[in-house]
Design an enzyme around this catalytic site. Structure first.
Site, PDB file in Angstrom:
ATOM      1  N   ARG A 146      -9.925 -11.860   1.971  1.00  0.00           N
ATOM      2  CA  ARG A 146     -10.742 -12.947   1.429  1.00  0.00           C
ATOM      3  C   ARG A 146     -10.009 -14.286   1.522  1.00  0.00           C
ATOM      4  NH1 ARG A 146     -11.106  -9.830  -4.192  1.00  0.00           N
ATOM      5  NH2 ARG A 146     -10.923  -8.118  -2.716  1.00  0.00           N
ATOM      6  N   ASP A 157      -2.581  -7.678  -1.657  1.00  0.00           N
ATOM      7  CA  ASP A 157      -3.376  -6.772  -0.821  1.00  0.00           C
ATOM      8  C   ASP A 157      -4.843  -7.200  -0.757  1.00  0.00           C
ATOM      9  OD1 ASP A 157      -3.862  -4.668   0.839  1.00  0.00           O
ATOM     10  OD2 ASP A 157      -3.824  -3.124  -0.728  1.00  0.00           O
ATOM     11  N   LYS A 184       0.847  -1.196   0.000  1.00  0.00           N
ATOM     12  CA  LYS A 184       0.000   0.000   0.000  1.00  0.00           C
ATOM     13  C   LYS A 184       0.885   1.250   0.000  1.00  0.00           C
ATOM     14  CE  LYS A 184      -3.955  -1.891   2.623  1.00  0.00           C
ATOM     15  NZ  LYS A 184      -4.970  -1.795   1.575  1.00  0.00           N
ATOM     16  N   GLU A 237      -6.042  -9.702   0.674  1.00  0.00           N
ATOM     17  CA  GLU A 237      -5.670 -10.785   1.592  1.00  0.00           C
ATOM     18  C   GLU A 237      -6.810 -11.238   2.489  1.00  0.00           C
ATOM     19  OE1 GLU A 237      -5.341  -7.704   2.333  1.00  0.00           O
ATOM     20  OE2 GLU A 237      -6.103  -7.670   4.380  1.00  0.00           O
TER      21      GLU A 237
HETATM   22  N1  BES Z   1      -8.093  -3.989   4.290  1.00  0.00           N
HETATM   23  C1  BES Z   1      -8.261  -3.607   2.949  1.00  0.00           C
HETATM   24  C2  BES Z   1      -9.588  -2.905   2.683  1.00  0.00           C
HETATM   25  C3  BES Z   1      -9.743  -1.518   3.252  1.00  0.00           C
HETATM   26  C4  BES Z   1      -9.356  -0.402   2.538  1.00  0.00           C
HETATM   27  C5  BES Z   1     -10.315  -1.332   4.487  1.00  0.00           C
HETATM   28  C6  BES Z   1      -9.521   0.852   3.056  1.00  0.00           C
HETATM   29  C7  BES Z   1     -10.503  -0.067   5.006  1.00  0.00           C
HETATM   30  C8  BES Z   1     -10.100   1.027   4.293  1.00  0.00           C
HETATM   31  C9  BES Z   1      -8.197  -4.822   2.044  1.00  0.00           C
HETATM   32  O1  BES Z   1      -7.366  -5.836   2.467  1.00  0.00           O
HETATM   33  C10 BES Z   1      -7.665  -4.364   0.729  1.00  0.00           C
HETATM   34  O2  BES Z   1      -6.552  -3.948   0.685  1.00  0.00           O
HETATM   35  N2  BES Z   1      -8.489  -4.445  -0.306  1.00  0.00           N
HETATM   36  C11 BES Z   1      -8.115  -4.014  -1.599  1.00  0.00           C
HETATM   37  C12 BES Z   1      -8.595  -5.048  -2.595  1.00  0.00           C
HETATM   38  C13 BES Z   1      -8.037  -4.882  -3.972  1.00  0.00           C
HETATM   39  C14 BES Z   1      -6.553  -5.129  -3.978  1.00  0.00           C
HETATM   40  C15 BES Z   1      -8.735  -5.849  -4.884  1.00  0.00           C
HETATM   41  C16 BES Z   1      -8.756  -2.653  -1.848  1.00  0.00           C
HETATM   42  O3  BES Z   1      -9.877  -2.428  -1.384  1.00  0.00           O
HETATM   43  O4  BES Z   1      -8.123  -1.820  -2.481  1.00  0.00           O
HETATM   44 ZN    ZN Z   2      -7.081  -5.973   4.478  1.00  0.00          ZN
HETATM   45 MN    MN Z   3      -5.383  -5.576   1.890  1.00  0.00          MN
END
Ligand code: BES
Ligand code: ZN
Ligand code: MN
Length: 499
Positions: free
Chosen positions: A349, A345, A275, A347
Site C-alpha cells: 500500500r 510488511d 515474515k 508495504e
Molecule cells: N504481499 C503480502 C500479501 C500476500 C500474502 C500476498 C500472502 C500473497 C500471499 C503483503 O505485502 C503483506 O505482507 N500483507 C500483510 C499485511 C498485514 C501486515 C497488515 C498480510 O496480509 O499479512
Molecule cells: Zn507484499
Molecule cells: Mn508484505
C-alpha cells in the site's frame, strides 16, 4: 509453434480432435471419426463413462489403416452453454492430454453446435487461444528432464468454415495470450534474477512494440517526493524503480487515458517485520500486479487498441538490512500526507500510494485501476476463485465484473466505508499503514483510497489469491504464475473504452 485456420479437410497426421455434446451426442466430425475407426469411438464412450461434460476427453488410438496417431473426443457440455470460454477449456483439455507425449501436430475439428450463442469464427479463435495458453511452460532454469516438462506441439490447425474471419479474430486473442505469457514469465522468474532494475529493463524492451517506456530511478523519485515508496525499498541493496508505460492508440490524440497501476514488490521478505520462512515462500510473486499491468499494456499495443492507456508500476524489494525502514517510522508520501509505518510488511500500500498519486496527477486519467497482491486476508475471504474488487464507482465496478466474467477472471466486490477508514487513524501522523486485526483486505483498500482524488473513478483489485497457484487448479493455466489480470483489463478496454 505454428497456428493456422483452414477449411475442413481430411486429417492425415497427428492428433485429430473432435467434439461431443452432453448426452453424449457426437457432432458431425466426431461421427465421421467414429466411422473411420470402425465404431471404436461409439464403443469407447460408455466404457469410459464419457457423457460429453465439459473437460472430459476420450482418447482413441488410431487403428491400422489411418495415418493419424489418435483421435481425442472432447466434451463440450450443453450447446446453450458452449461459448468462448467453453471452446478454450475444450482445446486446453485436449492439449493437456498430449502433455508428456511426443505428439507434434494437432487438428481441431469442432463443429459449431446448433443453438450455441457464439459464431464459428469466434469459436475457432478461442479454440486456438485455449490450445496456446495450455502449451505455456517456464523451463528456463531446467537443465534436465526437459522432455517431460515441454510441449512438443509444433503445428496446431483449427478447422472452421470461415478461416479468414477466424484469423482476424485470432490476432487480437494472440496479443492477449502473449501479454499473459509475459505476465506469467515475470511472476515465475526467481527474485535473484528479477530485481526492480531487471524488471525495468524488460519493460524497456517493450518500446519496440510501440509503447513509450520511461524508467525513473531513486533520485528522480526523491525529487517527486515519493517517500512512501522509497521507504519500502531502502532496506534493499537494489535500487527501486518506477516504470511508466504509455500506449497512445486513441483516434483523438489528446483523449485522456485510462490508467493502470501495479504493485511491483520483486520480493517481499516483510522487511524488519519479517515474515516466517513459510510465509516468505512465493513472495517472488509479489510483483503480480505489476506483471499484469505490463502484460496488459503489451496486449493493447500489439492489437493496436484504439485507446490511450498508461501503466504505472512501482518496483521495490522489501528487505531488512541496517538501512531498512523501522516499524514506528513516519514517511511522507508524494501526496503530502504522512504515514506511520507500524508494520513494514504492509508495504504494498505504501508503494501504491505514491504510484497512484503519480498516475493521477501526471495523466488526469478517465479512471485508475490498481492491481496488487496486497493482503493474505483476501485469500482467506475468496480463495483462488475471485479477486477482490474495491471501488468508489459503481459503473466501473460493474464493467469490471462483467469483463472478468466474460474472460474467466471473475472478481467479487467488497465494501468500503467510513467506519473502516477510521481504523487507520494514527496517534502522530495522518494515518498508519495497518488497521485492526480484522477486515484486513478492506482496511488495505481504505488506505489506498486516501491516495485517490475524489473525482477519479478508481478500482482496486486485490489479486493475492489469484496471481499464482500451487497446484494446477485452472484448466487454462499450466504454471505457478497465472498471468491473472491481463485478460480482464484488455476486455474492459475492448468493451468500453476504445474509439
Ligand atoms: N504481499 C503480502 C500479501 C500476500 C500474502 C500476498 C500472502 C500473497 C500471499 C503483503 O505485502 C503483506 O505482507 N500483507 C500483510 C499485511 C498485514 C501486515 C497488515 C498480510 O496480509 O499479512
Ligand atoms: Zn507484499
Ligand atoms: Mn508484505
Amino acid at each position: 509453434m505454428q497456428l493456422s485456420f483452414a477449411a475442413p479437410s481430411a486429417v492425415n497426421s497427428g492428433t485429430w480432435v473432435v467434439g461431443a455434446l452432453e448426452g453424449p451426442t457426437l457432432l458431425p466430425a466426431a461421427a465421421k471419426a467414429d466411422k473411420a475407426t470402425g465404431g471404436a469411438i461409439g464403443r469407447g464412450l460408455p466404457v469410459n463413462r464419457f457423457t460429453g461434460k465439459p473437460g472430459q476427453v476420450l482418447e482413441v488410438l488410431a487403428p491400422a489403416g489411418l495415418r493419424i496417431s489418435r483421435i481425442l473426443v472432447v466434451g463440450l457440455g450443453k450447446p446453450e452453454n458452449f461459448d468462448a470460454n467453453g471452446a478454450e477449456a475444450a482445446a486446453a483439455a485436449a492439449v493437456g492430454r498430449l502433455k508428456g507425449t511426443t505428439e507434434a501436430q494437432i487438428a481441431f475439428e469442432i463443429d459449431t453446435p446448433k443453438g450455441g450463442k457464439v459464431k464459428g469464427a469466434q469459436i475457432a479463435a478461442h479454440l486456438a487461444m485455449g490450445a496456446k495458453l495450455k502449451t505455456y511452460a517456464f523451463n528456463h532454469y531446467r537443465t534436465k528432464d526437459l522432455a517431460e516438462h515441454e510441449s512438443k506441439l509444433q503445428k496446431v490447425t483449427v478447422f472452421t468454415a470461415d478461416p479468414a474471419a477466424a484469423k482476424k479474430a485470432w490476432e487480437a486473442c494472440d496479443a492477449v495470450v502473449e501479454g499473459m505469457f509475459l505476465a506469467r514469465d515475470l511472476v515465475n522468474e526467481p527474485p535473484n534474477v528479477l530485481s526492480p532494475v531487471e524488471f525495468g529493463r524488460r519493460a524497456k524492451a517493450l518500446a519496440k512494440l510501440g509503447l513509450k517506456v520511461e524508467v525513473l530511478g531513486e533520485a528522480q523519485m526523491k525529487k517527486l517526493g515519493m517517500g512512501a515508496l522509497l521507504g519500502v525499498g531502502q532496506g534493499s541493496e537494489r535500487e527501486s524503480q518506477l516504470v511508466v508505460l504509455q500506449w497512445n492508440g486513441a483516434r483523438k490524440k489528446a483523449a485522456s487515458p485510462v490508467a493502470f497501476v501495479g504493485k511491483g514488490v520483486c520480493f517481499d521478505s516483510g522487511g524488519l517485520s519479517l515474515k516466517t520462512g513459510q510465509g516468505m515462500m512465493g513472495m517472488k510473486g509479489d510483483m503480480g500486479g505489476a506483471a499484469a499491468v505490463t502484460g496488459a499494456m503489451r496486449a493493447l499495443a500489439v492489437r493496436k487498441a484504439k485507446v490511450n492507456a498508461v501503466g504505472v508500476i512501482g518496483l521495490v524489494e522489501n528487505m531488512p538490512d541496517g538501512k531498512a525502514q523501522r516499524p514506528d517510522d513516519v514517511v511522507k508520501s508524494m501526496s503530502g500526507q504522512t504515514v506511520e509505518v507500524l508494520n513494514t510488511d504492509a508495504e504494498g500500500r505504501l508503494v501504491l500510494a505514491d504510484a497512484l498519486w503519480y498516475a493521477q496527477t501526471r495523466f488526469k486519467p478517465r479512471f485508475v485501476i490498481d492491481l496488487a497482491t496486497l493482503t493474505g486476508a483476501i485469500l482467506v475471504a475468496l480463495g483462488g476463485e475471485h479477486a477482490g474488487l474495491f471501488s468508489n464507482d459503481d459503473k466501473l465496478s460493474e464493467r469490471l465484473s462483467d469483463a472478468g466474467k466474460a474472460v474467466g477472471e471473475p472478481v467479487w466486490r467488497l465494501p468500503l466505508g467510513k467506519g473502516y477508514d477510521k481504523l487507520l487513524r494514527s496517534k502522530i501522523a495522518d494515518m498508519k499503514n495497518i488497521g485492526g486485526p480484522s477486515a484486513g483486505s478492506i482496511t488495505a483498500a481504505q488506505f489506498l483510497q486516501r491516495f485517490v482524488q475524489e473525482k477519479t473513478p478508481w478500482a482496486h483489485l486485490d489479486i493475492a489469491g489469484v496471481a499464482w497457484q500451487d497446484n494446477e487448479q485452472k484448466p487454462l493455466i499450466p504454471s505457478w504464475g497465472t498471468g491473472w489480470g491481463v485478460r480482464i483489463l484488455d476486455r474492459l478496454v475492448k468493451d468500453h473504452y476504445e474509439g
